[in-house]
Motif scaffolding. Structure first.
Motif, short mmCIF file in Angstrom:
data_model
loop_
_atom_site.label_atom_id
_atom_site.label_comp_id
_atom_site.label_asym_id
_atom_site.label_seq_id
_atom_site.Cartn_x
_atom_site.Cartn_y
_atom_site.Cartn_z
N ILE A 172 3.89 11.78 0.37
CA ILE A 172 2.43 11.79 0.26
C ILE A 172 1.93 10.53 -0.44
CG2 ILE A 172 0.48 12.98 -0.80
CD1 ILE A 172 1.98 15.61 -0.31
N LEU A 173 2.60 10.18 -1.54
CA LEU A 173 2.20 8.95 -2.25
C LEU A 173 2.36 7.73 -1.38
CD1 LEU A 173 3.73 9.66 -5.79
CD2 LEU A 173 1.33 9.82 -5.10
N LEU A 174 3.45 7.71 -0.60
CA LEU A 174 3.67 6.56 0.29
C LEU A 174 2.59 6.48 1.36
CD1 LEU A 174 5.45 4.22 1.21
CD2 LEU A 174 6.82 5.87 2.52
N ILE A 175 2.22 7.62 1.92
CA ILE A 175 1.17 7.62 2.95
C ILE A 175 -0.16 7.17 2.35
CG2 ILE A 175 -0.18 9.12 4.46
CD1 ILE A 175 2.38 10.76 4.89
N VAL A 176 -0.49 7.66 1.16
CA VAL A 176 -1.74 7.25 0.51
C VAL A 176 -1.75 5.75 0.26
CG1 VAL A 176 -3.10 7.46 -1.60
CG2 VAL A 176 -2.16 9.51 -0.50
N CYS A 177 -0.64 5.22 -0.23
CA CYS A 177 -0.56 3.78 -0.49
C CYS A 177 -0.73 2.98 0.80
CB CYS A 177 0.76 3.45 -1.16
SG CYS A 177 0.91 4.07 -2.85
N LEU A 178 -0.11 3.43 1.89
CA LEU A 178 -0.23 2.72 3.16
C LEU A 178 -1.66 2.75 3.67
CD1 LEU A 178 3.08 3.85 4.95
CD2 LEU A 178 2.56 1.62 3.95
N VAL A 179 -2.31 3.91 3.55
CA VAL A 179 -3.70 4.02 4.02
C VAL A 179 -4.60 3.10 3.22
CG1 VAL A 179 -5.67 5.58 4.17
CG2 VAL A 179 -3.42 6.34 4.95
N GLN A 180 -4.45 3.08 1.90
CA GLN A 180 -5.28 2.21 1.07
C GLN A 180 -5.01 0.74 1.37
OE1 GLN A 180 -4.48 3.38 -2.95
NE2 GLN A 180 -5.83 5.19 -2.86
N ARG A 181 -3.77 0.41 1.59
CA ARG A 181 -3.45 -0.98 1.92
C ARG A 181 -4.06 -1.39 3.25
NH1 ARG A 181 2.67 -3.51 2.36
NH2 ARG A 181 1.99 -5.67 2.84
N ARG A 182 -3.99 -0.51 4.21
CA ARG A 182 -4.57 -0.83 5.53
C ARG A 182 -6.08 -0.97 5.42
NH1 ARG A 182 -3.57 2.64 11.08
NH2 ARG A 182 -4.76 1.26 12.46
N ARG A 183 -6.72 -0.13 4.60
CA ARG A 183 -8.16 -0.22 4.44
C ARG A 183 -8.55 -1.55 3.81
NH1 ARG A 183 -10.60 4.77 1.46
NH2 ARG A 183 -9.79 5.68 3.41
N ARG A 184 -7.78 -1.99 2.78
CA ARG A 184 -8.08 -3.28 2.16
C ARG A 184 -7.91 -4.43 3.13
NH1 ARG A 184 -5.36 -0.89 -2.33
NH2 ARG A 184 -3.44 -1.97 -1.72
N VAL A 185 -6.89 -4.36 3.96
CA VAL A 185 -6.67 -5.42 4.94
C VAL A 185 -7.82 -5.48 5.94
CG1 VAL A 185 -5.19 -6.17 6.84
CG2 VAL A 185 -4.17 -5.40 4.68
N THR A 186 -8.27 -4.28 6.34
CA THR A 186 -9.38 -4.23 7.30
C THR A 186 -10.65 -4.81 6.71
OG1 THR A 186 -8.41 -2.26 8.31
CG2 THR A 186 -10.73 -2.72 8.78
N GLU A 187 -10.94 -4.46 5.45
CA GLU A 187 -12.14 -4.98 4.80
C GLU A 187 -12.08 -6.49 4.65
OE1 GLU A 187 -12.46 -2.86 1.19
OE2 GLU A 187 -13.21 -1.00 2.12
N ARG A 188 -10.89 -7.02 4.32
CA ARG A 188 -10.75 -8.47 4.22
C ARG A 188 -10.98 -9.16 5.57
NH1 ARG A 188 -5.30 -8.80 0.46
NH2 ARG A 188 -6.26 -8.01 -1.46
N GLN A 189 -10.46 -8.52 6.61
CA GLN A 189 -10.62 -9.10 7.94
C GLN A 189 -12.09 -9.13 8.34
OE1 GLN A 189 -8.11 -10.42 9.59
NE2 GLN A 189 -9.43 -11.12 11.27
N ARG A 190 -12.82 -8.08 8.05
CA ARG A 190 -14.24 -8.05 8.37
C ARG A 190 -15.01 -9.10 7.56
NH1 ARG A 190 -15.50 -1.55 8.39
NH2 ARG A 190 -14.41 -1.06 10.36
#
Length: 314
Positions: free
Chosen positions: A249-267
């Motif tokens: 669960i912690l790994l999934i949460v970390c991956l989701v947060q990381r992907r969200r940050r990458v997306t925001e940076r790309q935008r």
């Protein structure tokens, strides 16, 4: 003056004599008392062939010859002294009541001033049976209740202190049970059903004392039997599984947060973010003139312009 000549001959077989030969002339005389003592002979000790604990036991010491005698009693090389339980009447010793500790080798010594003779015999006190003790020998100890699982072999051992050794018999739920080792106190059960659970009774009996004693125990046969090691293994396995789930669960949460940050940076790199600011004190705005000098009827006033703010994304 000539001394008197005294000749004394002793016979220890059965008599004592004294002969006095006086040669003339006699100028002095004397007198003495002689005691005849027969030597001790034929001493025997009689003990009962069957002596039971809790009863009165008598030992008898006899002799065929001897005068002026005294009798001393002993047990296992120690002198016996009369007390509240032991009575001594010269050649008779009475134990009332007898105890199992009275078993041993007894002696009686008959003596007088000229001789002594001893006889000895062994006395055995029969006792029991005491209350039996039952032990269970099972393949494993079931946690949460139960002595064995269906299909396993259960061994019941029954022991009781007794002389002679006790003879044993078994009952299960009121039904006599045969044993592979009759009278030994050992009962082996090949369990086939939980219906074999219930009360088991061991009965001990002494063929000499006639005593009978029994003991009861409960036996529980279950379908599922887990010992301590198996339960501990299951608990540890569950804890490990729970830890793995938490880590996932912690790994999934970390991956989701990381992907969200990458997306925001790309935008932030690709475009401008438009933000509409709300004025807490709105004021009426002047109408915007038509570019073509005319407006369609019914359109109403044009919407207020949007405030555009450009914010650089880092």
């Amino acid at each position: 003056m000539r001394p008197a000549l005294l000749l004394i001959s002793l016979s220890l077989a059965a008599f004592l004599t004294a002969d006095v030969l006086v040669q003339e002339p006699v100028e002095s005389q004397f007198q003495t008392d002689l005691v005849l003592v027969d030597p001790v002979a034929g001493v025997s000790l009689f003990v009962p062939s069957v002596a039971v604990e809790g009863t009165n036991v008598s030992l008898r010491c006899t002799w065929t010859a001897g005068t002026d005698i005294s009798v001393q009693w002993g047990k296992d090389d120690s002198a016996i002294i009369a007390d509240s339980r032991i009575t001594i009447l010269e050649g008779l010793l009475v134990i009332s009541p007898a105890r199992r500790s009275d078993t041993g080798r007894y002696t009686c010594t008959v003596s007088n001033p000229v001789s002594a003779e001893t006889a000895s015999e062994s006395l055995r006190i029969y006792y029991g049976p005491d209350t039996p003790v039952i032990t269970k020998d099972t393949p494993k100890e079931c946690v949460g209740g139960g002595d064995a699982r269906v299909g396993q072999t259960v061994r019941l051992n029954c022991m009781a202190d007794s002389l002679p050794p006790a003879l044993f018999s078994w009952q299960g739920n009121g039904v006599p049970l045969p044993s592979d080792q009759p009278d030994s106190g050992v009962l082996s059960l090949e369990t086939v059903s939980t219906s074999e659970s219930g009360e088991y009774i061991c009965t001990a009996r002494n063929i000499i004392t006639g005593g009978v004693s029994d003991q009861r125990t409960d036996l529980a046969i279950v379908d599922t039997c887990l010992d301590v090691g198996e339960v501990v293994g299951i608990v540890i396995g569950c804890l490990l599984l729970l830890i793995i789930i938490v880590l996932l669960i912690l790994l999934i949460v970390c991956l989701v947060q990381r992907r969200r940050r990458v997306t925001e940076r790309q935008r932030g790199r690709d475009g401008v973010v438009v933000v509409q600011k709300t004025n807490p004190n709105p004021r009426p705005l002047p109408p915007v003139p038509q570019t073509n000098g005319a407006r369609d009827l019914g359109q109403g006033p044009p919407p207020p312009p949007l405030l555009k703010h450009t914010r650089a994304r880092t």
